[in-house]
Design a protein around this motif. Sequence first.
Motif, short mmCIF file in Angstrom:
data_model
loop_
_atom_site.label_atom_id
_atom_site.label_comp_id
_atom_site.label_asym_id
_atom_site.label_seq_id
_atom_site.Cartn_x
_atom_site.Cartn_y
_atom_site.Cartn_z
N ARG A 514 0.84 -1.20 0.00
CA ARG A 514 0.00 0.00 0.00
C ARG A 514 0.87 1.25 0.00
O ARG A 514 0.61 2.22 -0.74
CB ARG A 514 -0.90 0.00 1.24
CG ARG A 514 -1.91 1.15 1.27
CD ARG A 514 -2.59 1.21 2.61
NE ARG A 514 -1.68 1.61 3.67
CZ ARG A 514 -1.28 2.88 3.88
NH1 ARG A 514 -1.72 3.86 3.09
NH2 ARG A 514 -0.45 3.15 4.86
N LEU A 515 1.94 1.24 0.83
CA LEU A 515 2.83 2.40 0.89
C LEU A 515 3.56 2.60 -0.44
O LEU A 515 3.77 3.75 -0.89
CB LEU A 515 3.83 2.21 2.03
CG LEU A 515 3.25 2.27 3.46
CD1 LEU A 515 4.32 1.87 4.48
CD2 LEU A 515 2.75 3.67 3.77
N LEU A 516 3.93 1.49 -1.11
CA LEU A 516 4.61 1.63 -2.42
C LEU A 516 3.69 2.25 -3.44
O LEU A 516 4.11 3.06 -4.28
CB LEU A 516 5.09 0.25 -2.88
CG LEU A 516 6.27 -0.35 -2.08
CD1 LEU A 516 6.60 -1.74 -2.60
CD2 LEU A 516 7.50 0.54 -2.18
N ASP A 517 2.41 1.85 -3.39
CA ASP A 517 1.45 2.45 -4.32
C ASP A 517 1.33 3.95 -4.09
O ASP A 517 1.26 4.74 -5.05
CB ASP A 517 0.08 1.79 -4.15
CG ASP A 517 0.08 0.35 -4.64
OD1 ASP A 517 1.01 -0.02 -5.41
OD2 ASP A 517 -0.80 -0.43 -4.23
N VAL A 518 1.33 4.35 -2.80
CA VAL A 518 1.26 5.79 -2.50
C VAL A 518 2.51 6.49 -2.99
O VAL A 518 2.45 7.61 -3.54
CB VAL A 518 1.07 5.98 -0.98
CG1 VAL A 518 1.16 7.46 -0.61
CG2 VAL A 518 -0.25 5.41 -0.52
N ALA A 519 3.67 5.86 -2.81
CA ALA A 519 4.92 6.49 -3.24
C ALA A 519 4.99 6.64 -4.75
O ALA A 519 5.55 7.61 -5.28
CB ALA A 519 6.11 5.66 -2.74
N GLN A 520 4.42 5.67 -5.49
CA GLN A 520 4.47 5.72 -6.95
C GLN A 520 3.42 6.67 -7.54
O GLN A 520 3.43 6.94 -8.74
CB GLN A 520 4.25 4.32 -7.51
CG GLN A 520 5.36 3.33 -7.16
CD GLN A 520 6.71 3.72 -7.72
OE1 GLN A 520 6.80 4.45 -8.72
NE2 GLN A 520 7.79 3.24 -7.09
N ALA A 521 2.49 7.15 -6.71
CA ALA A 521 1.46 8.05 -7.23
C ALA A 521 2.09 9.34 -7.76
O ALA A 521 3.10 9.81 -7.24
CB ALA A 521 0.45 8.36 -6.12
N GLU A 522 1.46 9.92 -8.76
CA GLU A 522 2.02 11.11 -9.41
C GLU A 522 2.03 12.31 -8.48
O GLU A 522 2.91 13.17 -8.57
CB GLU A 522 1.20 11.44 -10.66
CG GLU A 522 1.33 10.39 -11.77
CD GLU A 522 0.58 10.80 -13.02
OE1 GLU A 522 -0.03 11.90 -12.99
OE2 GLU A 522 0.60 10.04 -13.99
N GLU A 523 1.05 12.41 -7.56
CA GLU A 523 0.97 13.59 -6.69
C GLU A 523 1.93 13.52 -5.51
O GLU A 523 2.02 14.47 -4.73
CB GLU A 523 -0.46 13.76 -6.17
CG GLU A 523 -0.96 12.61 -5.29
CD GLU A 523 -1.60 11.50 -6.13
OE1 GLU A 523 -2.27 10.65 -5.54
OE2 GLU A 523 -1.40 11.51 -7.37
N SER A 524 2.69 12.44 -5.34
CA SER A 524 3.62 12.31 -4.21
C SER A 524 4.80 13.24 -4.38
O SER A 524 5.35 13.38 -5.48
CB SER A 524 4.11 10.86 -4.09
OG SER A 524 3.02 10.00 -3.79
N SER A 525 5.22 13.86 -3.28
CA SER A 525 6.38 14.75 -3.27
C SER A 525 7.57 14.02 -2.64
O SER A 525 7.45 12.92 -2.11
CB SER A 525 6.07 16.02 -2.48
OG SER A 525 5.86 15.69 -1.11
N PHE A 526 8.71 14.70 -2.70
CA PHE A 526 9.91 14.12 -2.11
C PHE A 526 9.73 13.92 -0.61
O PHE A 526 10.11 12.87 -0.07
CB PHE A 526 11.11 15.03 -2.37
CG PHE A 526 12.36 14.58 -1.66
CD1 PHE A 526 13.13 13.54 -2.17
CD2 PHE A 526 12.77 15.17 -0.47
CE1 PHE A 526 14.27 13.11 -1.51
CE2 PHE A 526 13.91 14.75 0.19
CZ PHE A 526 14.66 13.71 -0.34
N ASP A 527 9.16 14.93 0.10
CA ASP A 527 8.95 14.79 1.54
C ASP A 527 8.01 13.64 1.85
O ASP A 527 8.20 12.91 2.84
CB ASP A 527 8.39 16.09 2.11
CG ASP A 527 9.43 17.21 2.08
OD1 ASP A 527 10.63 16.91 2.03
OD2 ASP A 527 9.02 18.39 2.10
N ASP A 528 6.99 13.47 1.01
CA ASP A 528 6.06 12.35 1.23
C ASP A 528 6.79 11.02 1.09
O ASP A 528 6.59 10.11 1.92
CB ASP A 528 4.91 12.41 0.21
CG ASP A 528 4.03 13.64 0.43
OD1 ASP A 528 4.02 14.15 1.57
OD2 ASP A 528 3.39 14.08 -0.54
N VAL A 529 7.64 10.89 0.08
CA VAL A 529 8.35 9.63 -0.15
C VAL A 529 9.38 9.39 0.95
O VAL A 529 9.58 8.25 1.39
CB VAL A 529 9.02 9.62 -1.54
CG1 VAL A 529 9.87 8.38 -1.73
CG2 VAL A 529 7.96 9.72 -2.63
N ALA A 530 10.02 10.49 1.44
CA ALA A 530 10.97 10.33 2.54
C ALA A 530 10.26 9.82 3.79
O ALA A 530 10.78 8.94 4.51
CB ALA A 530 11.66 11.67 2.83
#
Length: 971
Positions: A514-530
């Motif tokens: 689930r977290l990988l799907d959120v990270a791969q989403a287009e609206e994700s930012s660098f801070d979100d992925v960190a």
Amino acid sequence: MPWVHEIKAAEALLASANIPPSELIITSIKRVNPTRLCLPETEKERGYEVKNRLQNLLLESYGEVFKLLPHPCDANVVLIKHTLLPSIDACHTHLDALSLKALDCVSKKDGAGATRGAAGETRRRRDEPAAHATSPREALARAQRLLDEYDYPGAERELAALRMTKGGDLVAFTRGIRMLVDEIGAFQTAIDTLLAQPSFVLQEKSVRELLALAYYGNGQPGEAGALFDSLHHSDLGKDALCAYAEVALRDGNLVFAQKLLGWAEEKDGFFAALDDLKRRIEEAAAAEAEPVLRDAIAALDQGDLERAAGLAREALVMGRNLPKARRILALSECCAVMTEVTDLWRTLEQCRERRERLPVLKRLLQLDKSSEIRIRELIQCEQDAERREAVEQKMQALRAALEEEKWAECFEAMRWLASREDAGESYRSAASLSPLFQILYRNHRLERMPDRSAEAVWLDFVAAISLRRGGREREALQILARVRAYFRSSPYFQEQYEQALAVEQQAERDEVRRLLDVAQAEESSFDDVAAIYSEVRRASTYLPQDERSRYLSTVEARAEELRPLRTAEDLLAEYETAKWIGDAARAAAVVDAIADAAAISEIDSKIAKTLKVVATPVELTVSSSLPVDVAREYPAHLYFVTDRHACLRTGDETLLFIDLKEMTAWSLQSPLFTAPFLQDYNSDENLFLFRYGPDGEYFLRFVLDGERSRFLGVVQATADLWPGHQLQISRLFLSSREHEYFCVLSHSEKQEVDRMFKFALNNHRNPSAFLSLKGQSTLSLERVGTKPDEFVVVTDRGVILCNKNLTWPVRFPFGDCIYGVDQGTGKIYFPLAGAVAAFDFKTKSSSDMFPGALVGGEFLPREVLGISPHAEKMLLNFRGGQGTFYSLSNNMFSTQVGLSTIFCTSVPSRFYYIECDESYASIRIKDVTDEIDSLLQWKELIVAGEHPDSYVPKLKRLREGVDLVREAMTQ
């Protein structure tokens, strides 16, 4: 002994058929004398009557060696005084109270100095100077030469002239008297010669022994007995003991005569008449015991065995060599044993309960030797049945405890069965009752552990199984992982562990995907992925390492895609943050990417100015002769102490810092010293961590070491330091690693400790160690050591010793709070059953109690400033800046002292007196640890057995700041 009992003892002495020793009569006279006692008039009259009878008995029996001295104010009152021993008297008496026989016995030497007959002649001989008064050695030599020539009269004349002076030869003198007594037989001459000597000579024990022997040889047993009575039997020789025994025989005191004869036989030497004396004493004893033996034989004939045995023993007291009495005693005891054996066998046949039969059989084993084999077989049969019954009872208790899920009782029963060699089959049956018991069966690792520790490990496993049944797999898995080392060989445990692990791994895979799907989403930012990267690390704890690495690599690759380019402002901000927190490596890595050297210099200047510590040396004098004034007060107050440091606040931004190991003192000034609160320290490295800020949101790290004092870094406690809601930092501890800390979180509203974790400043989102304390009431949490980092946690379930990974091998089932920790030895001081105990948690040794500290465990932890095991003292602080010492050895409290004058280090505490000048430019200190007892006044305010209604108000007043000891001293 009460006076009434003394009167009864004196009356028994007067009624005795034998003449008591003179010492015993005199002792009784003094004890019954009612002159100085507050007694009713009737009791006084009785006392004087018994006293007069005793004095008459003394003079009638031993009057030859006593004299009557008239009272200076009343001629009718006389003092009964020993003629040879000035220190011995038998109290005053009225002449009218003395019998004619008593007066006649002392009439030869009355108090007025009248003399008649031989006594008068003796008095004149003592007053006349010796014809040939020379030194004892010379007289002895002349007498010996005359004896060699068989001139006995000449030798007697020489020895009669013996005189002792203060510088005389006592050995030669006594040898000369011995010659008169033993070789010449001139007993009267020996008596006259001895009585002619100065009084100090007659005080010698050896001289009094010779005088007694002379009286005995001269046919005066009364005088001899009185002198023997004044000497201890161990001071008498073999011949004197035999003479003393003959005197006792004459007086009819056969028991004492036999004792004296026994002591004489133990002495070295030879006494010709010893066998004859022994025969006469035995004949007298046999004659005295004959009526008793006749009564014993009659009682034996009548079948009264108990009375016959008693009479035989009574006869044996009169005389030891009485074969008839011994035969009667043996026969009566044998008959009694046979009767008891018969009764015991009859009782055994009637017994229905095993607890009644075993004592009977054990008694029979002692008495009936002819049936020993049969009795042992019966005992073995009963003990085997008893063991089988005990095992069956334990099995029934185990089944009942299992049904009611009383797990502590289950463990106790399984442990008991495991310890019994005769319960092997029952132990196997017990293990088959439940899978929870199977992991205990023949678990050698648990069997080697203490009962309490093994029980705690097994109860954790039971709790994990309960959590699994409730669907709480993750919490169960955490416990199973912790106790896995103890049950690794159990198939049931492995099954439970693997099932819980599989469930948790599947849940983690779902969450990570689930977290990988959120990270791969287009609206994700660098801070979100960190942030997702940290969450993936936390959510993939139990996944296989290669699978976990693939997930983390995927998130890292996505973060690199979204990583923004850092501007110059971002780099400067990152550099400033690294400098503030003291992360030199991070600051060095960032500074190379910054081109603006002026901006870097400005940041460095601002930080240096803000964090500067100005150190000024202070003159420190250590004096063992410094006079101590405990009433002296200073405006400065003690700020904090360690095991080697003491710090006083002398201004808003100034601290007076004393190193008691190096014996140096410094005045330290910094704007950061306005209101910091000490959180933790490492005294070996002079490293300190303070809490700072209006809401305590900053933690400052300092080195305080004289001119090397400096600021190291700051930690800001912001909300993103930990996950969860309504949590706040309760405590922060240093770590042995520079940028690592141990953080304790508590609930912001309930104020209950929730957890403790370890984190690094550059990766605070991912704790490297975690300890959950939720659901436990945490009472205390303190550091135990720094190398390595160890902590002790006191909860309502016991005491936990945590290592640097925040795991613990053993839980200890005691402790309510902590009074102090000795980081050098690992000993922890805590209250136990109202007293104070010390436990070494590192070696797990038994606690050292302070049994004299009856109320040492009644204090609150914040009231205990220091504990000195060496001096067995505690320093307490209640209110008003005043301290009170409490003695762990005798339960005493001291008068109060000012805490600006007397301070102590942390455990193991030393106590110091300090004097400062007005500007605090120089100070003098003195170690007063060993002088506390003499410096202060002490009183036991609360005694053993005192009711709480009495001592609780005293503790309350102490806490209110009242000096109860001084108050009691002034009343």
